[in-house]
Write an enzyme that holds these catalytic residues in place. Structure first.
Site, PDB file in Angstrom:
ATOM      1  N   HIS A   1       5.723   2.154 -12.128  1.00 27.07           N
ATOM      2  CA  HIS A   1       5.736   0.943 -11.319  1.00 27.07           C
ATOM      3  C   HIS A   1       7.089   0.234 -11.385  1.00 27.07           C
ATOM      4  CE1 HIS A   1       1.074   0.475 -11.056  1.00 27.07           C
ATOM      5  NE2 HIS A   1       1.568   1.286 -10.135  1.00 27.07           N
TER       6      HIS A   1
ATOM      7  N   HIS B   1       2.668   9.643  -1.973  1.00 24.78           N
ATOM      8  CA  HIS B   1       3.894   9.352  -2.723  1.00 24.78           C
ATOM      9  C   HIS B   1       4.981  10.421  -2.537  1.00 24.78           C
ATOM     10  CE1 HIS B   1       2.750   5.688  -4.925  1.00 24.78           C
ATOM     11  NE2 HIS B   1       1.527   6.196  -4.942  1.00 24.78           N
TER      12      HIS B   1
END
Length: 398
Positions: A254, A383
């Protein structure tokens, strides 16, 4: 594999995106019930034909929209339109507004409204509109307004996490993760429409998470907060299905993802702190999370810097690849391209299915594949596709 020649080549990256899309298409299209099948074993066998998740639906719309933008293939555009139709016909709550989180056999199984899910719906609508689907335009406005009406907390400049179906009950939990993806969605909405309100909202989110909230955790990105946006160091998600959205500990992936988003934001609204924080977050994540013995990046780290979960996840590797490419092109620094090559080679060796397409979900610390489910519900290889796409954009000034 000569990574310095191949993985930096936009044509190779485009082919890789389409190889991944073709793992899913056309088997992902549910012609009978609408929407997409969202769960796949390694060989492409569908492992759940009932569950339709808002995140999975939205991510499929996104990846097919990217395919349409890259090559203009009609099948990509049709696949994206197929998903948009399902989004509006089944996920949409026609009585109370907003989108249901999860369906089973086209019946609502989780009716709560999540900012995270609406972030991906906004991202999907934005990219679909960019890809040439005109009807997606009104969805961008609609989703933004729903978010503004029910989720936005103006005193904090952040979005709350969860409400019940009729918006009458607010879950006290607050998290950075939906705000991260809402920043991403707002940037995409700005790119699709040119409307500066989306860019301003992306800026506020980036500033408040990466600077203001991070002051509570010495510059790192913590996941969990109380209703006043004070860090909750002890929060542990007990609902197994929600743990992927509310993970425990510091998540290096993250921090890397925020690094990438700051670089995307900086293209349109440049302030010096953005590059500084992007570099800090990227470097600190690799310092904490890089497995120098077996390669890859650990999933989670505790407050003392010890590894909580040593598995390596596909999405973390993909985000690290994308952030490295954006840092490399923006700062023209060799070290980031060296990281890019090494990370992509690692993914090539352990994550990418070179025979059938797609990325495996995760490997253990010793790079042994975990399980035979390549793509659980919500994954869709979003992703890898978004980061290959952003790398192409960075390399070609798209």
């Amino acid at each position: 594999m000569n990574s310095e020649i191949r993985v930096r080549d936009p044509a190779w990256l485009t082919n890789h995106i389409f190889g991944t899309l073709q793992f899913y298409y056309p088997r992902c299209i549910d012609y009978r019930n609408g929407g997409y099948f969202q769960c796949y074993l390694d060989d492409g066998t569908i492992c759940n034909n009932q569950t339709k998740h808002l995140v999975g639906t939205s991510r499929f719309i996104y990846v097919f929209s990217v395919g349409a933008m890259l090559r203009g293939d009609s099948w990509c555009l049709q696949a994206a339109e197929h998903g948009l139709s399902y989004l509006q016909n089944y996920h949409l709550d026609i009585n109370n507004g907003g989108y249901f989180w999860k369906l089973n056999d086209n019946q609502v199984s989780v009716s709560n409204k999540y900012a995270y899910g609406h972030a991906f719906a906004l991202l999907a609508a934005s990219k679909a509109y960019q890809a040439g689907i005109p009807c997606a335009s009104h969805l961008i406005d609609y989703i933004y307004n729903i978010l503004d009406q029910y989720f936005w907390e103006p005193d904090h400049g952040l979005y709350l996490n969860e409400m019940n179906s009729d918006w009458s009950i607010i879950n006290p939990y607050r998290g950075q993760n939906p705000n991260m993806h809402l920043c991403e969605a707002m940037i995409s909405a700005y790119e699709a429409t040119g409307n500066h309100k989306y860019l301003e909202r992306a800026y506020i989110l980036a500033y408040n998470v990466t600077l203001n909230l991070a002051q509570q955790s010495e510059g790192a990105i913590w996941e969990h907060y109380d209703p006043n946006w004070v860090i909750d160091w002890n929060y542990i998600e007990t609902n197994k299905e929600m743990q992927q959205f509310r993970p425990q500990g510091f998540i290096p992936g993250h921090s890397i993802e925020w690094s990438k988003l700051l670089l995307l934001l900086e293209r349109y609204k440049s302030e010096s702190w953005m590059i500084e924080r992007a570099v800090e977050l990227y470097n600190s994540a690799l310092k904490l999370g890089l497995d120098t013995e077996y390669g890859g990046i650990y999933y989670s780290i505790d407050r003392e810097g010890k590894v909580l979960e040593s598995d390596k996840y596909y999405w973390v590797m993909a985000e690290a690849i994308g952030a490295s490419a954006l840092l490399g092109t923006r700062l023209k620094a060799f070290t980031y391209w060296r990281n890019y090559d090494a990370l992509f080679n690692y993914a090539w060796n352990y994550f990418i299915d070179k025979k059938r397409g797609g990325w495996y979900e995760k490997v253990n610390r010793f790079n042994q594949k975990v399980g035979n489910k390549k793509s659980p519900v919500t994954k869709t290889d979003y992703h890898p596709i978004v980061n290959c796409y952003e790398t192409i954009r960075a390399l070609t000034n798209l």
